[in-house]
Design an enzyme around this catalytic site. Structure first.
Site, short mmCIF file in Angstrom:
data_model
loop_
_atom_site.label_atom_id
_atom_site.label_comp_id
_atom_site.label_asym_id
_atom_site.label_seq_id
_atom_site.Cartn_x
_atom_site.Cartn_y
_atom_site.Cartn_z
N HIS A 67 26.37 55.44 49.13
CA HIS A 67 27.01 56.16 48.02
C HIS A 67 26.12 57.34 47.64
O HIS A 67 25.07 57.16 47.02
CB HIS A 67 27.18 55.16 46.85
CG HIS A 67 27.76 55.74 45.62
ND1 HIS A 67 27.76 55.08 44.41
CD2 HIS A 67 28.38 56.94 45.39
CE1 HIS A 67 28.35 55.82 43.49
NE2 HIS A 67 28.72 56.96 44.05
N GLY A 143 24.55 56.78 37.88
CA GLY A 143 23.18 57.14 37.52
C GLY A 143 22.28 55.92 37.36
O GLY A 143 21.13 55.96 37.75
N ASP A 176 32.90 50.17 41.42
CA ASP A 176 31.43 50.23 41.31
C ASP A 176 30.98 50.45 39.88
O ASP A 176 31.26 51.49 39.29
CB ASP A 176 30.94 51.38 42.21
CG ASP A 176 29.43 51.48 42.29
OD1 ASP A 176 28.73 50.60 41.76
OD2 ASP A 176 28.95 52.47 42.89
N GLY A 177 30.25 49.45 39.34
CA GLY A 177 29.61 49.61 38.04
C GLY A 177 30.02 48.55 37.02
O GLY A 177 31.19 48.41 36.69
#
Ligand code: DX5
Ligand code: ZN
Length: 219
Positions: A67, A143, A176-177
């Site tokens: 990614h 991040g 994702d996340g």
């Protein structure tokens, strides 16, 4: 029933023992290895680059799901391909020409993913959906690991699945996340078939990777 794949993010692993951690992920039943590459510019955090991916390649046969959160991304794609990436995922905001970057990844014989940030609409990538292997739906702003899942993501996954089915497209839908044991079922029933997870895989149940992978897959 469709097969759900788990792509553990090594962002939550012990960076001093990445080879061993990847080995443990493979033993624990991971389907892919998610590698978060951050540049301190496209996202406010710095992680790893091609030399580390290359060094890790020998520790597993599992596909590397890379990614890229780096801008400009285009000129680095080849380095990530040569380092041993299997899937290369880019953000549309990180390239001047998304079509060219997609075809560059394809000509290097790698699977191509495109990622949607929480505030990026599906229509930004809609004309490319027939040419890509995977859409990575971000359920946090990229991040950092350990952030809280953004619930609006569910509707975006449903919309994407609807477009996919209507057009008979074949791309995977990866999310994702902030994935945990309580939202995993919702993202799967919305249409996701690959779940990325860092914190849940490495920290829940005292770091019992196998148990955590199984629990994320169970619907
Ligand atoms: C965020 C990364 C994610 C994230 C996943 O920028 O792309 O892969 O680290 O970690 P958790 O599961 O902790 O949110
Ligand atoms: Zn990621």
């Amino acid at each position: 029933m469709k097969k759900i794949k788990i792509s553990p993010s090594i962002l939550s692993a012990d960076f001093s023992q990445l080879g061993k951690e990847i080995n443990n992920l493979e033993k624990g039943g991971a389907d892919l290895i998610h590698v978060d590459v951050m540049d301190g510019h496209f996202v406010p955090n710095l992680t790893i680059g091609p030399p580390v991916i290359k060094a890790l390649r020998k520790y597993t046969k599992l596909p590397f799901d890379v990614h890229l959160m780096i801008k400009p991304v285009h000129k680095y794609i080849k380095d990530f391909a040569n380092a041993g990436s299997d899937i290369i995922t880019i953000h549309p905001e990180a390239t001047n020409n998304l079509k060219e970057s997609i075809f560059h990844i394809k000509e290097l014989n790698k699977k191509v993913g495109v990622s949607l940030n929480p505030d990026t609409k599906i229509n930004v990538i809609e004309s490319h959906l027939s040419n890509i292997d995977l859409v990575l739906v971000m359920s946090v702003f990229p991040g950092f690991g350990g952030q809280k899942f953004i619930p609006e993501t569910i509707n975006k996954i449903k919309d994407l699945k609807e477009i996919k089915d209507r057009n008979n497209f074949s791309f995977d839908i990866e999310v994702d996340g902030g994935i945990n044991f309580s939202n995993s079922k919702d993202v799967i029933s919305a249409g996701a078939n690959i779940l990325v997870s860092g914190t849940t895989i490495f920290k829940e149940n005292n770091g019992d990777i196998q148990k955590n992978i199984e629990a994320l897959k169970s619907v």
